[in-house]
Design a protein around this motif. Structure first.
Motif, PDB file in Angstrom:
ATOM      1  N   UNK A 168      -4.518  -8.121   3.584  1.00 57.74           N
ATOM      2  CA  UNK A 168      -5.465  -8.764   4.488  1.00 57.74           C
ATOM      3  C   UNK A 168      -5.281 -10.283   4.526  1.00 57.74           C
ATOM      4  N   UNK A 169      -4.295 -10.777   3.739  1.00 54.42           N
ATOM      5  CA  UNK A 169      -3.929 -12.204   3.712  1.00 54.42           C
ATOM      6  C   UNK A 169      -5.143 -13.091   3.416  1.00 54.42           C
ATOM      7  N   UNK A 170      -5.802 -12.772   2.347  1.00 53.09           N
ATOM      8  CA  UNK A 170      -6.970 -13.554   1.951  1.00 53.09           C
ATOM      9  C   UNK A 170      -6.726 -14.246   0.619  1.00 53.09           C
ATOM     10  N   UNK A 171      -7.400 -15.371   0.396  1.00 44.33           N
ATOM     11  CA  UNK A 171      -7.378 -15.971  -0.942  1.00 44.33           C
ATOM     12  C   UNK A 171      -7.945 -14.968  -1.946  1.00 44.33           C
ATOM     13  N   UNK A 172      -7.380 -14.964  -3.142  1.00 40.37           N
ATOM     14  CA  UNK A 172      -7.739 -13.936  -4.124  1.00 40.37           C
ATOM     15  C   UNK A 172      -8.041 -14.595  -5.460  1.00 40.37           C
ATOM     16  N   UNK A 226       0.816  -1.207   0.000  1.00 41.27           N
ATOM     17  CA  UNK A 226       0.000   0.000   0.000  1.00 41.27           C
ATOM     18  C   UNK A 226       0.853   1.263   0.000  1.00 41.27           C
ATOM     19  N   UNK A 227       1.999   1.219   0.698  1.00 39.44           N
ATOM     20  CA  UNK A 227       2.844   2.419   0.749  1.00 39.44           C
ATOM     21  C   UNK A 227       3.458   2.763  -0.605  1.00 39.44           C
ATOM     22  N   UNK A 228       3.480   1.796  -1.519  1.00 35.96           N
ATOM     23  CA  UNK A 228       4.023   2.059  -2.857  1.00 35.96           C
ATOM     24  C   UNK A 228       2.943   2.487  -3.849  1.00 35.96           C
ATOM     25  N   UNK A 259      -8.408  -1.523   5.578  1.00 38.07           N
ATOM     26  CA  UNK A 259      -7.365  -2.435   5.097  1.00 38.07           C
ATOM     27  C   UNK A 259      -6.452  -2.844   6.252  1.00 38.07           C
ATOM     28  N   UNK A 260      -6.093  -1.867   7.088  1.00 40.01           N
ATOM     29  CA  UNK A 260      -5.203  -2.163   8.220  1.00 40.01           C
ATOM     30  C   UNK A 260      -5.829  -3.180   9.173  1.00 40.01           C
ATOM     31  N   UNK A 261      -7.138  -3.083   9.373  1.00 43.99           N
ATOM     32  CA  UNK A 261      -7.824  -4.006  10.273  1.00 43.99           C
ATOM     33  C   UNK A 261      -8.187  -5.317   9.589  1.00 43.99           C
ATOM     34  N   UNK A 262      -8.104  -5.337   8.266  1.00 38.66           N
ATOM     35  CA  UNK A 262      -8.456  -6.550   7.530  1.00 38.66           C
ATOM     36  C   UNK A 262      -9.944  -6.800   7.448  1.00 38.66           C
ATOM     37  N   UNK A 280      -8.694   7.688  -0.743  1.00 37.88           N
ATOM     38  CA  UNK A 280      -9.060   6.319  -0.373  1.00 37.88           C
ATOM     39  C   UNK A 280      -8.012   5.651   0.505  1.00 37.88           C
ATOM     40  N   UNK A 281      -6.730   5.816   0.124  1.00 36.52           N
ATOM     41  CA  UNK A 281      -5.687   5.051   0.804  1.00 36.52           C
ATOM     42  C   UNK A 281      -4.574   5.926   1.371  1.00 36.52           C
ATOM     43  N   UNK A 282      -4.816   7.233   1.454  1.00 35.37           N
ATOM     44  CA  UNK A 282      -3.861   8.102   2.133  1.00 35.37           C
ATOM     45  C   UNK A 282      -3.974   7.936   3.637  1.00 35.37           C
ATOM     46  N   UNK A 283      -3.217   8.729   4.412  1.00 37.46           N
ATOM     47  CA  UNK A 283      -3.254   8.608   5.878  1.00 37.46           C
ATOM     48  C   UNK A 283      -4.659   8.711   6.458  1.00 37.46           C
TER      49      UNK A 283
END
Length: 425
Positions: free
Chosen positions: A63-67, A14-16, A34-37, A23-26
């Motif tokens: 979020x370590x999910x199947x994709x 995400x940082x890249x 996303x951070x909480x999954x 949507x995905x700024x600070x």
């Protein structure tokens, strides 16, 4: 180096990720989720090349999910069911790790294909992420849309595009072996149209066309290699409606410059000349009306002419008409009058026609008084007889209010002389 540059430098974290800070700024609306999954079903809506697929992949990874990925272009209900079956077997039901199903160009799915997703999304078997370049309000069925959060991705800004170029030069293994100097970037940025993928494709084309390891990027070099920019314009999509809207609003706003610019965008995008001419006809009546009745005549002649001639010559006729309409006095009085009349009909229903206005083709109708007391206007001075033409329940209702322009001011004076203050004239 078989993969395109855009694929080679696709960010994995995400940082890249460049752009879409809302949507995905600070403080982005997706950042904390996303951070909480804890990811709800989502629809990403935005122009091509704005990072919809990349963002979906990053969400799955973080979020370590199947994709699972499907493209609506070449997938059907069978493919959807196979993914749902796999999701059930993965044991993700009712857990925070249920699989993510990314569907690219979800607007291309039919109603039945979208219907096939409903139960799995509703029960939490999968978390859906759909990507679309079209307005989801029109292209995604309401039942599915109500189960998803819609997030808008914007076209890349100039700063985003420049950052993308510098990242490509700094991180791509092939480009790092070259001595690339971004002397001028205006042409690259302009030709990209805010599309990050398109920017990288053009940049890679320019680099690959240079035989030397030292490559100086200039506007002239880019324009020589990219002979013709494919205008961002989808004749059946969101751009289609946005640009015709801008075109008509420019005419309504009396700006011939805006009118011919948006006309050029449609012409370069291959828009149907009849579609443009039809909209000019509507504008001539809706926005100009009786302030300049000749506008409707010219717009109608334009429609007839371009229907016969076609491209490329019809562009001249369309431009002439657009400029004429834009520089005409404006009035929407007739447009507002019919709107008021329709609303009045809805409110009052089928009011009876006054007897003196009714036709009396039979003896019985004449005996019933049909047509009695009707005053034939041409039998009176100035071809006018003061009588009521509305049903009794709405007698005296004013629906037409002439606009404030030379011609309709004259019309107002004519009506005032005839009706002596009735209807507010």
């Amino acid at each position: 180096m078989d993969a395109p540059l855009a694929e080679r430098i696709r960010p994995q974290k995400l940082e890249d990720y460049i752009s879409q800070l809302h949507l995905v700024g600070p403080q982005g609306s997706l950042t904390h989720q996303i951070a909480k999954g804890i990811i709800p079903s989502l629809i990403f809506w935005g122009p091509p090349g704005t990072g919809k697929t990349t963002l979906a992949q990053i969400i799955a990874q973080e979020s370590q999910r199947p994709f699972y990925i499907l493209s609506a272009i070449n997938s059907g209900v069978k493919d959807i069911r196979e993914v749902i079956d796999k999701a059930k077997q993965s044991g993700g039901l009712f857990t925070s790790k249920n699989p993510l199903l990314f569907i690219d160009e979800i607007h291309r799915f039919s109603k039945s294909q979208q219907d096939s997703l409903l139960a799995a999304v509703e029960k939490g078997i999968i978390t859906l992420i759909g990507a679309t370049t079209e307005n989801p309000s029109f292209e995604v069925i309401p039942a599915l849309l109500s189960r998803c959060q819609v997030y808008i991705l914007n076209a890349f800004t100039r700063e985003d595009l420049e950052a993308l170029l510098h990242r490509a030069i700094a991180t791509d293994e092939y480009l790092k072996r070259k001595n690339i100097v971004l002397q001028e970037t205006e042409a690259l940025l302009r030709l990209s149209g805010g599309d990050g993928r398109k920017l990288l494709n053009i940049f890679e084309l320019v680099v690959n066309a240079s035989p030397d390891d030292e490559i100086i990027i200039t506007n002239d070099k880019v324009l020589q290699l990219v002979q013709q920019n494919t205008v961002l314009y989808d004749k059946t999509g969101e751009q289609h409606y946005d640009i015709i809207s801008a075109f008509i609003k420019s005419i309504r706003g009396s700006d011939p410059n805006g009118a011919v610019y948006w006309l050029a965008r449609m012409i370069e995008g291959g828009e149907d000349v009849k579609f443009i001419a039809r909209r000019l006809l509507i504008a001539a009546s809706e926005d100009i009306g009786n302030a300049n009745p000749t506008a409707l005549v010219i717009a109608n002649n334009t429609f007839q002419a371009v229907s016969t001639i076609g491209y490329p010559e019809s562009r001249i006729i369309l431009s002439q008409c657009a400029v004429y309409l834009a520089t005409s006095p404006k009035s929407n009085a007739s447009y507002e009058a019919i709107g008021k009349a329709q609303q009045l009909v809805k409110q009052t229903g089928d009011l009876p026609v006054p007897l003196h206005l009714r036709n009396a083709p039979t003896k019985l109708m004449k005996e019933l008084g049909y047509g009695d007391d009707y005053k034939y206007a041409h039998s009176y001075e100035n071809n006018f007889a003061d009588q009521e033409f509305l049903p009794d329940d709405i007698s005296g209702t004013s629906l037409y209010n002439p606009g404030n322009n030379a011609r309709e001011n004259s019309t107002r004076e004519f009506l005032r002389n005839r009706w002596k203050g009735k209807y507010g004239y």
